[in-house]
Design a protein around this motif. Structure first.
Motif, short mmCIF file in Angstrom:
data_model
loop_
_atom_site.label_atom_id
_atom_site.label_comp_id
_atom_site.label_asym_id
_atom_site.label_seq_id
_atom_site.Cartn_x
_atom_site.Cartn_y
_atom_site.Cartn_z
N ARG A 114 0.82 -1.22 0.00
CA ARG A 114 0.00 0.00 0.00
C ARG A 114 0.85 1.26 0.00
O ARG A 114 0.37 2.34 -0.36
N GLU A 115 2.11 1.14 0.39
CA GLU A 115 3.00 2.30 0.37
C GLU A 115 3.04 2.92 -1.02
O GLU A 115 3.04 4.14 -1.17
N TYR A 116 3.09 2.08 -2.04
CA TYR A 116 3.20 2.56 -3.41
C TYR A 116 1.86 3.04 -3.95
O TYR A 116 1.81 3.77 -4.95
N GLN A 117 0.79 2.64 -3.33
CA GLN A 117 -0.53 2.96 -3.84
C GLN A 117 -1.09 4.28 -3.31
O GLN A 117 -1.96 4.87 -3.94
N HIS A 118 -0.61 4.72 -2.16
CA HIS A 118 -1.21 5.93 -1.61
C HIS A 118 -0.22 7.08 -1.44
O HIS A 118 -0.62 8.21 -1.18
N ALA A 119 1.09 6.83 -1.61
CA ALA A 119 2.08 7.89 -1.37
C ALA A 119 2.00 9.01 -2.40
O ALA A 119 2.43 10.13 -2.12
N TYR A 120 1.43 8.73 -3.56
CA TYR A 120 1.39 9.74 -4.64
C TYR A 120 0.61 10.99 -4.24
O TYR A 120 0.78 12.06 -4.83
N GLN A 121 -0.28 10.90 -3.25
CA GLN A 121 -1.13 12.03 -2.89
C GLN A 121 -0.40 13.10 -2.08
O GLN A 121 -0.93 14.19 -1.87
N TYR A 122 0.84 12.83 -1.65
CA TYR A 122 1.60 13.79 -0.85
C TYR A 122 2.42 14.71 -1.76
O TYR A 122 2.84 14.33 -2.85
N ASP A 123 2.69 15.92 -1.25
CA ASP A 123 3.51 16.86 -2.01
C ASP A 123 4.97 16.41 -2.06
O ASP A 123 5.65 16.59 -3.07
N PHE A 124 5.44 15.82 -0.96
CA PHE A 124 6.81 15.35 -0.90
C PHE A 124 6.83 14.00 -0.20
O PHE A 124 6.15 13.81 0.81
N VAL A 125 7.64 13.08 -0.73
CA VAL A 125 7.78 11.75 -0.13
C VAL A 125 9.27 11.50 0.10
O VAL A 125 10.10 11.72 -0.80
N PHE A 126 9.61 11.04 1.29
CA PHE A 126 11.00 10.74 1.63
C PHE A 126 11.11 9.27 2.02
O PHE A 126 10.37 8.80 2.88
N LEU A 127 12.03 8.57 1.36
CA LEU A 127 12.25 7.14 1.62
C LEU A 127 13.59 6.94 2.32
O LEU A 127 14.59 7.58 1.97
N ALA A 128 13.60 6.01 3.26
CA ALA A 128 14.86 5.70 3.95
C ALA A 128 15.76 4.81 3.11
O ALA A 128 16.96 4.71 3.38
N GLN A 129 15.17 4.14 2.11
CA GLN A 129 15.94 3.21 1.29
C GLN A 129 16.03 3.72 -0.14
O GLN A 129 15.04 3.76 -0.87
#
Length: 233
Positions: A114-129
């Motif tokens: 679900r991480e890949y399915q809902h993250a698009y709605q944010y202005d900025f996304v930061f991943l640890a990996q």
């Protein structure tokens, strides 16, 4: 005037979200809204011993709706940015309606599709990996960046006056299904070396456990560079 940051995250125990919250509080006016922790969902044999490690939320709300959570903020306290931290909650709904920039911090991105399915709605996304950025972009995230993990010098330090008792130490879980490879490696090492296994430790206890050992063991589940790497260093 300090920037106002509203953090949406569940209360957690011995978890990365607490470190982010403390970091934000050093330079921002912060209010954390999210689900209260439920001891029944944890398998620690002695909850009273680990309960002090919970980083309490300012406002408790179990609704997975960003607008509903912001409506619980004090009158006149309007956030400059809303930060959602991956913390075991359901994907947040109505993020686009909060009326200010939104940020999502994803740590164990591999853990939930679900991480890949809902993250698009944010202005900025930061991943640890870093390796997972390309997959997040394929899911529709345009502003996705690498924000590697780190240690917290206040909590991760070299303990003094500790007697060496083990060759190898491991602090973390070994009892979940996803830990089976980690567990088998530790069992193999235990046949030849003195291995110390620790679970449910606070920062001071972890520093002491590491100080008792010559080496610190780490085996990430999905080739991720997890917090233990930086804690150990």
């Amino acid at each position: 005037m300090k920037p106002r940051v509203c953090i949406l995250a569940a209360e957690t125990l011995l978890h990365w979200s607490g470190y982010y919250v403390r970091a934000f509080r050093q330079s921002c006016d912060v209010i954390v809204v999210g689900r209260a922790i439920d001891p029944a969902n944890h398998d620690f044999p002695d909850w009273s011993r680990v309960a002090p490690y919970v980083v309490k939320n300012d406002i408790h709300c179990g609704e997975a709706n960003a607008v509903a959570r912001l409506e619980m903020l004090p009158m006149g306290w309007n956030p400059d940015v809303v930060v959602v931290i991956q913390s075991g909650e359901a994907p947040m709904q109505e993020v686009a309606r909060v009326g200010c920039p939104t940020v999502y911090l994803s740590i164990d991105t591999w853990h939930d599709p679900r991480e890949y399915q809902h993250a698009y709605q944010y202005d900025f996304v930061f991943l640890a990996q870093k390796a997972l950025i390309k997959y997040m972009r394929r899911g529709g995230c345009c502003r996705v960046f690498w924000l590697p993990l780190a240690c917290d010098p206040e909590h991760h330090y070299a303990a003094e006056g500790v007697r060496l008792t083990h060759d190898i130490a491991f602090v973390g879980s070994t009892h979940f299904y996803a830990d089976r490879q980690r567990r088998s490696r530790l069992e193999a090492l235990g046949a030849h070396f003195r291995v110390g296994l620790y679970f449910g430790l606070g920062a001071a206890e972890m520093a002491e456990a590491y100080g008792k050992s010559r080496l610190i063991f780490n085996a990430s589940i999905a080739c991720d560079v997890n917090m233990r790497v930086f804690e150990a260093l």
